[in-house]
Design a protein around this motif. Structure first.
Motif, PDB file in Angstrom:
ATOM      1  N   PRO A   1     -29.700  47.815 -66.558  1.00  0.00           N
ATOM      2  CA  PRO A   1     -28.637  46.867 -66.907  1.00  0.00           C
ATOM      3  C   PRO A   1     -27.339  47.571 -67.280  1.00  0.00           C
ATOM      4  CG  PRO A   1     -30.256  47.019 -68.683  1.00  0.00           C
ATOM      5  CD  PRO A   1     -30.830  47.767 -67.505  1.00  0.00           C
ATOM      6  N   ASN A   2     -26.223  46.938 -66.878  1.00  0.00           N
ATOM      7  CA  ASN A   2     -24.876  47.397 -67.237  1.00  0.00           C
ATOM      8  C   ASN A   2     -24.541  48.780 -66.675  1.00  0.00           C
ATOM      9  OD1 ASN A   2     -24.137  45.077 -68.951  1.00  0.00           O
ATOM     10  ND2 ASN A   2     -25.785  45.845 -70.263  1.00  0.00           N
TER      11      ASN A   2
ATOM     12  N   ASP B   1     -24.540  41.955 -64.254  1.00  0.00           N
ATOM     13  CA  ASP B   1     -24.745  43.172 -65.034  1.00  0.00           C
ATOM     14  C   ASP B   1     -26.032  43.177 -65.855  1.00  0.00           C
ATOM     15  OD1 ASP B   1     -22.594  44.698 -64.233  1.00  0.00           O
ATOM     16  OD2 ASP B   1     -21.243  43.896 -65.751  1.00  0.00           O
ATOM     17  N   ASP B   2     -26.454  42.024 -66.362  1.00  0.00           N
ATOM     18  CA  ASP B   2     -27.574  42.000 -67.310  1.00  0.00           C
ATOM     19  C   ASP B   2     -28.416  40.752 -67.047  1.00  0.00           C
ATOM     20  OD1 ASP B   2     -29.291  42.330 -69.413  1.00  0.00           O
ATOM     21  OD2 ASP B   2     -27.747  42.502 -70.952  1.00  0.00           O
TER      22      ASP B   2
ATOM     23  N   ARG C   1     -34.846  43.570 -68.550  1.00  0.00           N
ATOM     24  CA  ARG C   1     -33.477  43.284 -68.120  1.00  0.00           C
ATOM     25  C   ARG C   1     -33.039  44.315 -67.080  1.00  0.00           C
ATOM     26  NH1 ARG C   1     -32.155  40.066 -72.886  1.00  0.00           N
ATOM     27  NH2 ARG C   1     -30.073  39.568 -72.103  1.00  0.00           N
TER      28      ARG C   1
ATOM     29  N   LYS D   1     -29.701  45.209 -63.932  1.00  0.00           N
ATOM     30  CA  LYS D   1     -28.493  44.859 -63.171  1.00  0.00           C
ATOM     31  C   LYS D   1     -28.940  44.486 -61.768  1.00  0.00           C
ATOM     32  CE  LYS D   1     -23.994  46.657 -61.658  1.00  0.00           C
ATOM     33  NZ  LYS D   1     -22.895  46.673 -62.641  1.00  0.00           N
TER      34      LYS D   1
END
Length: 318
Positions: free
Chosen positions: A197-198, A227-228, A258, A260
Motif C-alpha cells: 500500500p501507498n 493507493d490503499d 491492504r 495498492k
C-alpha cells in the motif's frame, strides 16, 4: 527541513548541499547502496573493512580499514547545460589525485546521457539523473531486507520532496518497468498490478514488466490507481470490487490485508502497446558483471521501448 537542507542562494549549490547532507546522515551501507546505484556499480564500496589481511610476518596488522576513492560530483539543475570545458577541468583535478579509484559523477535532470560526455570520452566520467536518484531511494526504502531507521527514511523522503519541488525529477519517461516475477502472470490473468500500500511511483501512463532477464512485450495503460485497498470481499464497487473478490477467492491475496492496486488495460486491448518481441537485458556493471535492469521499478519512454533491441538501447540518446 530548513535545519537540514542548505539555504545557499543558487539552485545548484542548494541541491548539492542538500543531497550531501542526507547522504552524510545515512549509515555507510545505505550510502554505498545509493551511490552504487547512481554509478551503476552494485559492488561499490566507499570504505573497505578487512579482517586479518594476511597471516604471519613482522608488522602485519589484524585488520585494515581502507579507502582509495576520490569521487567528484558536478550538479546541474537545468537540462542540456553540461559544458565540455568544465568536464575537462574536473578531469584535470583527477589527474592530480593520488587515489586509485577516480570518478567524476555528473548529476543532472536530463532524461538521457548528455552527448557532451561522449565527446569527452573518458571512462572516469559517470552520468546519472535525479530521476535515477529518486528511483534508487524508492528501491532502498521498499527493500524488505534493508533495515532503514525512521530518521533515515524521513530524510530520504524529504530529499525526494525537495527534488520534486525543484522540478528535477520531472521526466519525459511515461512508462514504469517493474520487477515482475509474480506480477507478469498476474497481469495476464487479472489485468492489474498489486503491491504494497501507498507505494510511491512517478506520474506515468503505462507499465512494463521485467523478469527472467527480459522486458515482456506487453505494455498496458494504467487505467486507474488505488493507493490503499483492503482485501475485503463485496466491499468495493465496480471493476475494483470484482478484482478484490477474485484476489481473495483465488488466494492471490490474504483477506483483510491492504495493498495498492493499479488497474491495467488487457493484453488484447487497443490501449496496450505490443512490442515485436521481449527486450533482453544486457545491463552490466562497470566491472562487467551482469546486473538486473531493475530490482524494483525503473522509468523509460514508451517510444524507445518500441524500437529497443536490448535494454541498453533504453539508455541511449534519441
Amino acid at each position: 527541513m530548513t535545519s537540514i537542507f542548505s539555504t545557499y542562494s543558487t539552485g545548484e549549490n542548494r541541491v548539492t548541499a542538500s543531497c550531501l547532507a542526507v547522504l552524510r546522515s545515512l549509515s555507510i551501507d545505505r550510502m554505498e547502496r545509493l551511490i552504487g546505484a547512481l554509478l551503476e556499480q552494485s559492488e561499490f564500496q566507499l570504505i573497505r573493512f578487512e579482517n586479518q589481511p594476511s597471516k604471519g610476518g613482522a608488522g602485519i596488522p589484524d585488520a585494515i580499514i581502507q579507502s582509495s576513492l576520490r569521487l567528484l560530483i558536478e550538479t546541474k539543475t537545468q537540462r542540456n547545460t553540461v559544458r565540455k570545458d568544465q568536464v575537462i577541468r574536473h578531469l584535470a583535478l583527477l589527474d592530480e589525485a593520488s587515489e586509485t579509484n577516480l570518478t567524476l559523477l555528473m548529476l543532472t535532470p536530463d532524461d538521457v546521457r548528455p552527448k557532451t560526455l561522449d565527446e569527452v570520452n573518458d571512462d572516469r566520467v559517470a552520468w546519472t539523473s535525479f530521476t535515477t536518484l529518486d528511483q534508487a531511494i524508492n528501491e532502498l526504502l521498499e527493500d524488505p531486507k534493508e533495515v532503514v531507521s525512521e530518521r533515515e527514511a524521513f530524510l530520504l523522503r524529504e530529499l525526494q520532496s525537495m527534488l520534486e519541488t525543484e522540478g528535477l525529477t520531472a521526466s519525459l519517461n511515461d512508462t514504469v518497468v517493474v520487477a515482475a516475477r509474480n506480477a507478469w502472470p498476474e497481469y495476464q490473468e487479472l489485468h492489474a498490478y498489486v503491491c504494497q500500500p501507498n507505494r510511491s511511483f512517478q506520474i506515468v501512463h503505462r507499465m512494463g514488466f521485467y523478469s527472467q532477464g527480459v522486458i515482456y512485450p506487453l505494455i498496458p495503460r494504467i487505467t486507474a490507481s488505488f493507493d490503499d485497498v483492503v482485501m475485503e470481499k463485496n466491499s468495493h464497487a465496480g471493476a475494483l470490487g470484482q478484482l478484490v473478490n477474485t484476489l481473495v477467492d483465488e488466494g492471490h491475496r490474504p483477506e483483510g490485508e491492504r495493498f495498492k492496486v493499479m488497474m491495467l488495460s488487457a493484453p488484447d486491448s487497443p490501449d496496450t502497446i505490443t512490442l515485436d518481441q521481449p527486450i533482453p537485458n544486457d545491463k552490466r556493471s562497470k566491472s562487467g558483471k551482469p546486473t538486473a535492469f531493475t530490482m524494483g521499478q525503473r522509468y523509460v519512454p514508451s517510444e524507445r521501448l518500441l524500437i529497443a533491441k536490448v535494454t541498453s538501447d533504453l539508455d541511449e540518446a534519441e
